[in-house]
Design a protein around this motif. Structure first.
Motif, PDB file in Angstrom:
ATOM      1  N   ARG A   1      32.324 -42.978  78.836  1.00 18.09           N
ATOM      2  CA  ARG A   1      33.675 -42.978  78.267  1.00 18.09           C
ATOM      3  C   ARG A   1      33.810 -41.820  77.298  1.00 18.09           C
ATOM      4  NH1 ARG A   1      36.098 -48.866  77.512  1.00 18.09           N
ATOM      5  NH2 ARG A   1      35.909 -49.444  79.697  1.00 18.09           N
ATOM      6  N   PRO A   2      33.919 -40.632  77.827  1.00 18.21           N
ATOM      7  CA  PRO A   2      33.929 -39.469  76.925  1.00 18.21           C
ATOM      8  C   PRO A   2      35.254 -39.312  76.191  1.00 18.21           C
ATOM      9  CG  PRO A   2      34.136 -38.783  79.211  1.00 18.21           C
ATOM     10  CD  PRO A   2      34.037 -40.262  79.234  1.00 18.21           C
ATOM     11  N   THR A   3      35.180 -39.009  74.927  1.00 14.16           N
ATOM     12  CA  THR A   3      36.333 -38.548  74.153  1.00 14.16           C
ATOM     13  C   THR A   3      35.868 -37.240  73.524  1.00 14.16           C
ATOM     14  OG1 THR A   3      35.595 -39.594  72.121  1.00 14.16           O
ATOM     15  CG2 THR A   3      36.981 -40.931  73.571  1.00 14.16           C
ATOM     16  N   PRO A   4      36.780 -36.431  73.024  1.00 13.01           N
ATOM     17  CA  PRO A   4      36.328 -35.160  72.418  1.00 13.01           C
ATOM     18  C   PRO A   4      35.244 -35.378  71.362  1.00 13.01           C
ATOM     19  CG  PRO A   4      38.706 -35.183  72.604  1.00 13.01           C
ATOM     20  CD  PRO A   4      38.242 -36.535  73.054  1.00 13.01           C
ATOM     21  N   ARG A   5      35.429 -36.406  70.534  1.00 17.85           N
ATOM     22  CA  ARG A   5      34.431 -36.634  69.489  1.00 17.85           C
ATOM     23  C   ARG A   5      33.087 -37.023  70.098  1.00 17.85           C
ATOM     24  NH1 ARG A   5      35.507 -40.693  64.670  1.00 17.85           N
ATOM     25  NH2 ARG A   5      36.678 -38.868  64.015  1.00 17.85           N
ATOM     26  N   ARG A   6      33.132 -37.901  71.097  1.00 13.24           N
ATOM     27  CA  ARG A   6      31.879 -38.352  71.703  1.00 13.24           C
ATOM     28  C   ARG A   6      31.171 -37.208  72.414  1.00 13.24           C
ATOM     29  NH1 ARG A   6      33.594 -44.210  74.212  1.00 13.24           N
ATOM     30  NH2 ARG A   6      33.520 -45.341  72.246  1.00 13.24           N
ATOM     31  N   ILE A   7      31.947 -36.339  73.067  1.00 13.74           N
ATOM     32  CA  ILE A   7      31.320 -35.197  73.725  1.00 13.74           C
ATOM     33  C   ILE A   7      30.667 -34.304  72.674  1.00 13.74           C
ATOM     34  CG2 ILE A   7      31.775 -33.116  75.070  1.00 13.74           C
ATOM     35  CD1 ILE A   7      34.044 -34.718  76.425  1.00 13.74           C
ATOM     36  N   GLY A   8      31.375 -34.107  71.569  1.00 10.92           N
ATOM     37  CA  GLY A   8      30.820 -33.305  70.487  1.00 10.92           C
ATOM     38  C   GLY A   8      29.508 -33.890  69.993  1.00 10.92           C
ATOM     39  N   GLN A   9      29.493 -35.234  69.835  1.00 10.70           N
ATOM     40  CA  GLN A   9      28.259 -35.883  69.363  1.00 10.70           C
ATOM     41  C   GLN A   9      27.127 -35.690  70.361  1.00 10.70           C
ATOM     42  OE1 GLN A   9      29.619 -39.900  68.785  1.00 10.70           O
ATOM     43  NE2 GLN A   9      30.265 -39.526  66.673  1.00 10.70           N
ATOM     44  N   LEU A  10      27.455 -35.811  71.660  1.00 14.79           N
ATOM     45  CA  LEU A  10      26.432 -35.643  72.700  1.00 14.79           C
ATOM     46  C   LEU A  10      25.854 -34.239  72.670  1.00 14.79           C
ATOM     47  CD1 LEU A  10      27.529 -37.180  76.115  1.00 14.79           C
ATOM     48  CD2 LEU A  10      25.408 -37.563  74.864  1.00 14.79           C
ATOM     49  N   LEU A  11      26.763 -33.254  72.616  1.00 13.96           N
ATOM     50  CA  LEU A  11      26.297 -31.868  72.627  1.00 13.96           C
ATOM     51  C   LEU A  11      25.485 -31.571  71.372  1.00 13.96           C
ATOM     52  CD1 LEU A  11      29.441 -30.033  74.025  1.00 13.96           C
ATOM     53  CD2 LEU A  11      27.321 -30.618  75.227  1.00 13.96           C
TER      54      LEU A  11
ATOM     55  N   ALA B   1      17.067 -31.920  60.933  1.00 14.30           N
ATOM     56  CA  ALA B   1      17.358 -30.913  61.952  1.00 14.30           C
ATOM     57  C   ALA B   1      17.206 -31.474  63.359  1.00 14.30           C
ATOM     58  CB  ALA B   1      16.427 -29.711  61.774  1.00 14.30           C
ATOM     59  N   PHE B   2      16.621 -32.663  63.501  1.00 14.73           N
ATOM     60  CA  PHE B   2      16.311 -33.167  64.840  1.00 14.73           C
ATOM     61  C   PHE B   2      17.156 -34.371  65.247  1.00 14.73           C
ATOM     62  CE2 PHE B   2      12.469 -31.499  62.767  1.00 14.73           C
ATOM     63  CZ  PHE B   2      12.346 -30.335  63.495  1.00 14.73           C
ATOM     64  N   LEU B   3      17.776 -35.033  64.277  1.00 13.67           N
ATOM     65  CA  LEU B   3      18.527 -36.245  64.593  1.00 13.67           C
ATOM     66  C   LEU B   3      19.859 -36.212  63.868  1.00 13.67           C
ATOM     67  CD1 LEU B   3      15.471 -38.487  63.954  1.00 13.67           C
ATOM     68  CD2 LEU B   3      16.559 -38.274  66.177  1.00 13.67           C
ATOM     69  N   SER B   4      20.932 -36.532  64.575  1.00 14.45           N
ATOM     70  CA  SER B   4      22.229 -36.540  63.892  1.00 14.45           C
ATOM     71  C   SER B   4      22.546 -37.950  63.394  1.00 14.45           C
ATOM     72  CB  SER B   4      23.332 -36.013  64.808  1.00 14.45           C
ATOM     73  OG  SER B   4      23.227 -36.588  66.080  1.00 14.45           O
ATOM     74  N   GLU B   5      23.393 -37.983  62.375  1.00 17.01           N
ATOM     75  CA  GLU B   5      23.745 -39.257  61.746  1.00 17.01           C
ATOM     76  C   GLU B   5      24.446 -40.199  62.714  1.00 17.01           C
ATOM     77  OE1 GLU B   5      25.657 -37.402  58.138  1.00 17.01           O
ATOM     78  OE2 GLU B   5      25.797 -39.547  57.731  1.00 17.01           O
ATOM     79  N   SER B   6      25.231 -39.604  63.637  1.00 15.93           N
ATOM     80  CA  SER B   6      26.061 -40.447  64.497  1.00 15.93           C
ATOM     81  C   SER B   6      25.220 -41.309  65.437  1.00 15.93           C
ATOM     82  CB  SER B   6      27.019 -39.579  65.309  1.00 15.93           C
ATOM     83  OG  SER B   6      26.290 -38.719  66.154  1.00 15.93           O
ATOM     84  N   LEU B   7      23.916 -41.007  65.576  1.00 14.81           N
ATOM     85  CA  LEU B   7      23.040 -41.838  66.395  1.00 14.81           C
ATOM     86  C   LEU B   7      23.046 -43.283  65.921  1.00 14.81           C
ATOM     87  CD1 LEU B   7      19.733 -39.838  66.938  1.00 14.81           C
ATOM     88  CD2 LEU B   7      21.425 -40.503  68.623  1.00 14.81           C
ATOM     89  N   TYR B   8      23.311 -43.462  64.640  1.00 17.15           N
ATOM     90  CA  TYR B   8      23.196 -44.812  64.067  1.00 17.15           C
ATOM     91  C   TYR B   8      24.543 -45.497  63.921  1.00 17.15           C
ATOM     92  CZ  TYR B   8      18.713 -42.736  62.959  1.00 17.15           C
ATOM     93  OH  TYR B   8      17.511 -42.117  63.038  1.00 17.15           O
ATOM     94  N   ASP B   9      25.620 -44.889  64.473  1.00 20.44           N
ATOM     95  CA  ASP B   9      26.908 -45.586  64.501  1.00 20.44           C
ATOM     96  C   ASP B   9      26.704 -46.894  65.255  1.00 20.44           C
ATOM     97  OD1 ASP B   9      27.837 -43.305  63.381  1.00 20.44           O
ATOM     98  OD2 ASP B   9      28.998 -42.613  65.099  1.00 20.44           O
ATOM     99  N   GLU B  10      27.296 -47.912  64.780  1.00 19.13           N
ATOM    100  CA  GLU B  10      27.256 -49.212  65.475  1.00 19.13           C
ATOM    101  C   GLU B  10      25.857 -49.802  65.574  1.00 19.13           C
ATOM    102  OE1 GLU B  10      29.052 -48.442  69.236  1.00 19.13           O
ATOM    103  OE2 GLU B  10      31.028 -48.158  68.390  1.00 19.13           O
ATOM    104  N   LEU B  11      24.939 -49.352  64.741  1.00 16.65           N
ATOM    105  CA  LEU B  11      23.591 -49.931  64.781  1.00 16.65           C
ATOM    106  C   LEU B  11      23.622 -51.414  64.409  1.00 16.65           C
ATOM    107  CD1 LEU B  11      20.651 -49.254  65.296  1.00 16.65           C
ATOM    108  CD2 LEU B  11      20.387 -48.726  62.883  1.00 16.65           C
ATOM    109  N   GLU B  12      24.660 -51.798  63.655  1.00 17.50           N
ATOM    110  CA  GLU B  12      24.793 -53.209  63.263  1.00 17.50           C
ATOM    111  C   GLU B  12      24.798 -54.135  64.483  1.00 17.50           C
ATOM    112  OE1 GLU B  12      26.330 -50.837  61.687  1.00 17.50           O
ATOM    113  OE2 GLU B  12      26.128 -51.190  59.528  1.00 17.50           O
ATOM    114  N   LEU B  13      25.243 -53.605  65.641  1.00 17.02           N
ATOM    115  CA  LEU B  13      25.252 -54.438  66.849  1.00 17.02           C
ATOM    116  C   LEU B  13      23.841 -54.844  67.243  1.00 17.02           C
ATOM    117  CD1 LEU B  13      27.852 -52.533  69.061  1.00 17.02           C
ATOM    118  CD2 LEU B  13      28.185 -54.621  67.742  1.00 17.02           C
TER     119      LEU B  13
END
Lengths: 282, 585
Positions: B149-159, B250-262
């Motif tokens: 389910r790509p959105t511009p933000r999600r694509i940005g996070q992936l890249l 430098a190796f991990l972005s913060e957004s990896l932990y979005d929704e970690l509460e799940l």
């Protein structure tokens, strides 16, 4: 204080009448506070106060009961007066609350405010404890016959010194107190925005009379309060706010025209919950 | 090597022998520290020494690393299932019958996520502190969600994360990584860590680095592809989790932990302005957070003491010192930090109001709060304060030099005594604060932040405030210079420039060149005008916290301060014309 000199137009018997209805109102506040539980809404709490007093013969009101929970005790984000009315906000464990009611019983008016919390709330306990200095300050300066506006400013300064915000400024006209009086008992007494029309009429009459004589039934920070305390019964309600928690008390201060300072002003009743609480803490 | 006083033992499991080191009192709760890649257990030496005062600390070399032996053959020997076997063997050896508190960094954290989410470790783990290592299963779902389910933000996070993972692709090539690590890369690695990651030198990394790194490549090869392709759907944590996120990783972005509460319902978040190797660069902060979390879970609380205010993830447990904390912006700042769970020191020359601030701070959420009575312009008193604070409360993490006094009136009417007073407090107070506490921060070498309260008057000339504006302009420039000097040490410096804020500075300000009666009148008049403007100090306090979080250099706070800043840059002549106007006092 039973031997007290009554203000003009109020006999000792009348003071007793006022004292009785004030006690009744505080009893109601304590009874309702004891029944509050998680999930009760502000509307529910207001309804409980109304029913309790109705069962004991109260038919008319200076104003209908209010209930404020959580950060509404500090009037956070209040802009229009309609926000004072009870909402669907639900009480949670540890939340502060304030009950405020002004019943009229047998023609005597009371107007009280009761602060508490569901379970321990150390912050509100601190606010409540700090209100004691305000009760003393107000009585002392009224006895000194200082202009009401200056007393208001001194209360403000004390609050700022304590680190709190003045929240009675949010009330209509920013009042810290207003006059209350006897009200004629009528079979039908409609209400306007929660305020009893009989009482509003009394207040309006006082305003007209006071305007001619140079005083006002509203004790505010404004120029029209720049006069020494006028004899009569004043419902005094200092209200502290601090980062989303508020606390107030409200009770009647009797002002007379006696030359004796002790008799010139006194609290209608010293046996009220907040005073008992301060005594216990000592 | 560096694990002084450690008791060693060997644990045999699944064909390998693991080297296990223990520190501290075995009667205390057990904390197991798991290292990452390319490291050995010695990466924890600083943190372990600090934790050993309170806990039974256990470290082990992951199979194939440090002094533990490697599986034969290497391929297939590093799967998460095997690593879980190792962990259980160690836990059973060091803490039979009592669950352990798990702490993982980098691949240690990746493994530990596996430990804490599989069924067979249930009841063996009391809590888990994760830093710089996501669960591969959560990561797999994270990618899937963004691809499907790509959105511009999600694509940005992936890249973004895709680019940060460059080394993972390299490690999947055969043989080359091993050759590089055993050859030139292994030799240069310590220098690279020092230069790019600001890891202090000394006895880390250990000489076993080339073999650790060569063997550890199989961690990636054995696990990354299978797990990302088919992530487990039941990877729910069965213990409370504390997530420490270094913001400069430098190796991990913060957004990896979005929704970690799940995945981890009992989650406590912490953030840290640091790079990847936090166990080396921020041992004090890590040890403090681990200790707090372990004590909280042992005490039956599911999460650490929950401070409710904004930025609690960042300031929880940190030591913050504010001068001029008895009223106004200083008090509001102390309370804002207190709401974020910081430990606070309220400094004011008025003992009573400082004590009051500390008391209120405790009521709104500060775990600890102290009041100190010091006049910031008094050099010796400030030196004593700095010594006392360091000895009793620790090194300050955030310093707010806020104390200041007002002085108005024409230059020609300002006496030298007036000048001395205003410079002593407004400028020298800041200098002493920066000098003494800044040195402590720099010597500790674990970062920090200094906030100086300047003023919009620092860049707005005016005929009525020459002395005050001069002192504040000096503070602004001092802050800018200090920011340049301390940047290399991970210490940020911010200057806050409030405009007209409703505090009692007006009622204590001195008005030069007028009699006491006139001075009193002007005080009241200006207090009224400030009251009409009615900008609350609480909003300035919010700006202070934000400035620290974002490491902003200069922060104009009110509308007039922001507008004035723009004018001072683009229309300075207009400002000069305005400066000639008499103020309406």
């Amino acid at each position: 204080m039973t031997s007290a000199v009554a203000p003009p137009g109020a006999t000792g018997a009348e003071l007793r009448g006022f004292r009785e209805v004030q006690r009744l109102a505080y009893e109601c506040a304590e009874a309702v506070a004891a029944q509050l539980a998680p999930g009760v809404t502000e509307r529910g709490a207001a309804r409980m106060q109304r029913d309790w007093l109705h069962r004991r013969g109260v038919r008319d009101w200076f104003h209908l009961p209010f209930a404020w929970f959580g950060d509404r005790t500090a009037f956070t984000g209040f802009r229009v007066p309609l926000q004072f009315f009870p909402t669907g906000r639900r009480l949670e464990e540890g939340m502060a609350f304030i009950l405020d009611m002004a019943p009229v019983h047998k023609g005597f008016t009371a107007d009280i405010g009761y602060s508490g919390s569901l379970g321990p709330n150390p912050l509100q306990d601190r606010l409540l404890a700090d209100l004691e200095a305000h009760r003393d300050l107000i009585l002392r300066e009224v006895r000194e016959r200082r202009p009401l506006r200056e007393i208001y400013e001194d209360v403000d300064r004390l609050m700022a010194h304590q680190g709190y915000a003045n929240r009675h400024r949010a009330y209509p006209f920013g009042v810290i107190a207003h006059k209350v009086d006897r009200v004629a008992e009528r079979r039908w007494s409609p209400r306007l925005f929660g305020f009893g029309t009989q009482s509003l009429r009394g207040l309006a009459a006082d305003a007209v009379r006071g305007h001619r004589a140079g005083w006002s039934p509203l004790w505010s920070p404004h120029r029209f309060s720049d006069h020494p305390p006028a004899p009569g019964l004043w419902a005094v309600e200092p209200h502290l706010g601090f980062r989303g928690t508020g606390a107030k008390f409200e009770e009647i201060l009797v002002v007379t025209d006696s030359a004796d300072p002790e008799q010139s002003a006194f609290w209608l009743d010293d046996d009220v919950p907040h005073v008992r609480r301060w005594a216990e803490e000592k | 090597m560096t694990l002084q006083g450690a008791r060693e033992r060997w644990v045999r499991t699944g064909g390998v022998e693991l080297c296990v080191a223990e520190l501290g009192d075995t009667a205390q709760p057990t904390v197991v520290l798991v290292h990452g890649y390319p490291d050995s257990k010695e990466v924890w030496s600083e943190v372990a020494a600090r934790l050993a005062e309170h806990f039974h600390v256990v470290l082990y070399d992951v199979r194939g690393h440090g002094r533990s032996t490697a599986p034969e053959p290497l391929r297939g020997g590093f799967t998460l299932e095997r690593l879980t076997d190792d962990f259980l063997a160690v836990a059973d050896a060091v803490s039979p019958g009592r669950p352990v508190h798990l702490v993982g960094h980098d691949w240690g954290s990746v493994q530990a996520w596996e430990f804490v989410t599989v069924e067979r470790t249930k009841g063996r783990i009391a809590s888990f502190t994760s830093m710089s290592g996501p669960s591969l299963d959560h990561f797999g779902h994270w990618i899937k969600k963004r691809v499907s389910r790509p959105t511009p933000r999600r694509i940005g996070q992936l890249l973004g994360q895709g680019a940060k993972s460059w080394y993972v692709y390299l490690l999947h090539t055969p043989v080359l990584p091993e050759l590089a690590w055993r050859g030139p890369l292994g030799k240069r690695w310590p220098g690279i860590l020092r230069r790019l990651e600001k890891v202090p030198g000394g006895d880390y990394p250990t000489p076993s680095l080339p073999t650790d790194a060569a063997h550890g490549a199989w961690l990636y090869r054995d696990n990354v592809r299978p797990r990302l392709r088919r992530p487990r759907v039941d990877a729910y944590a069965h213990a409370p989790v504390q997530l420490v996120t270094p913001l400069g990783d430098a190796f991990l972005s913060e957004s990896l932990y979005d929704e970690l509460e799940l995945w981890a319902p009992r989650l406590t978040r912490r953030t840290l302005p640091a790079k990847h190797w936090v166990p080396r660069t921020r041992p004090d902060q890590l040890a403090a957070w681990i200790k707090e979390f372990v004590v909280a879970t042992e005490g039956g609380r599911p999460t650490a003491r929950a401070a409710s205010g904004p930025h609690a993830d960042r300031f929880g447990g940190q030591l913050v010192l504010v001068t001029g904390a008895g009223s106004g912006i200083g008090r509001a700042t102390v309370l804002a930090f207190a709401e974020a769970g910081a430990r606070v020191v309220a400094v004011d020359r008025d003992a009573q109001s400082a004590a009051r601030t500390a008391e209120l701070a405790r009521l709104v959420g500060a775990p600890e709060a102290w009041a100190e009575t010091v006049d910031v312009s008094d050099e010796q008193a400030m030196e004593k304060l700095a010594e006392r604070v360091a000895a009793e409360y620790g090194v300050v993490d955030v310093l707010v030099n806020n104390a200041g006094i007002g002085l108005a009136g024409p230059f020609l009417d300002t006496t030298t005594e007036d000048w001395r007073k205003v410079l002593d407090v407004n400028l020298w107070g800041v200098i002493h604060g920066c000098r003494l506490f800044g040195r402590q921060m720099a010597e500790r070498g674990q970062g920090g932040h200094i906030v100086n309260t300047a003023s919009a008057a620092a860049y707005l000339p005016s005929r009525s405030l020459p002395a005050y504006s001069t002192s504040k302009a000096a503070v602004l420039m001092l802050s800018e210079c200090l920011r340049a000097e301390l940047a290399g040490r991970g210490i940020g410096v911010s200057a806050i420039c409030p405009g007209f804020v409703n505090t009692n500075i007006t009622s204590t300000a001195r008005f030069a060149g007028v009699g006491p009666e006139e001075e009193d009148r002007r005080r009241r008049k200006s207090a009224r005008l400030y009251g009409l403007r009615n900008y609350p100090p609480e909003k300035v306090a919010e700006a202070v916290l934000r400035a620290v979080v974002r490491n902003q250099a200069v922060v104009p706070v009110t509308a007039e301060a922001r507008g004035g800043r723009l004018m001072s840059r683009f229309t300075p002549r207009a400002l000069r014309a305005i400066a000639r106007l008499e103020p309406p006092l």
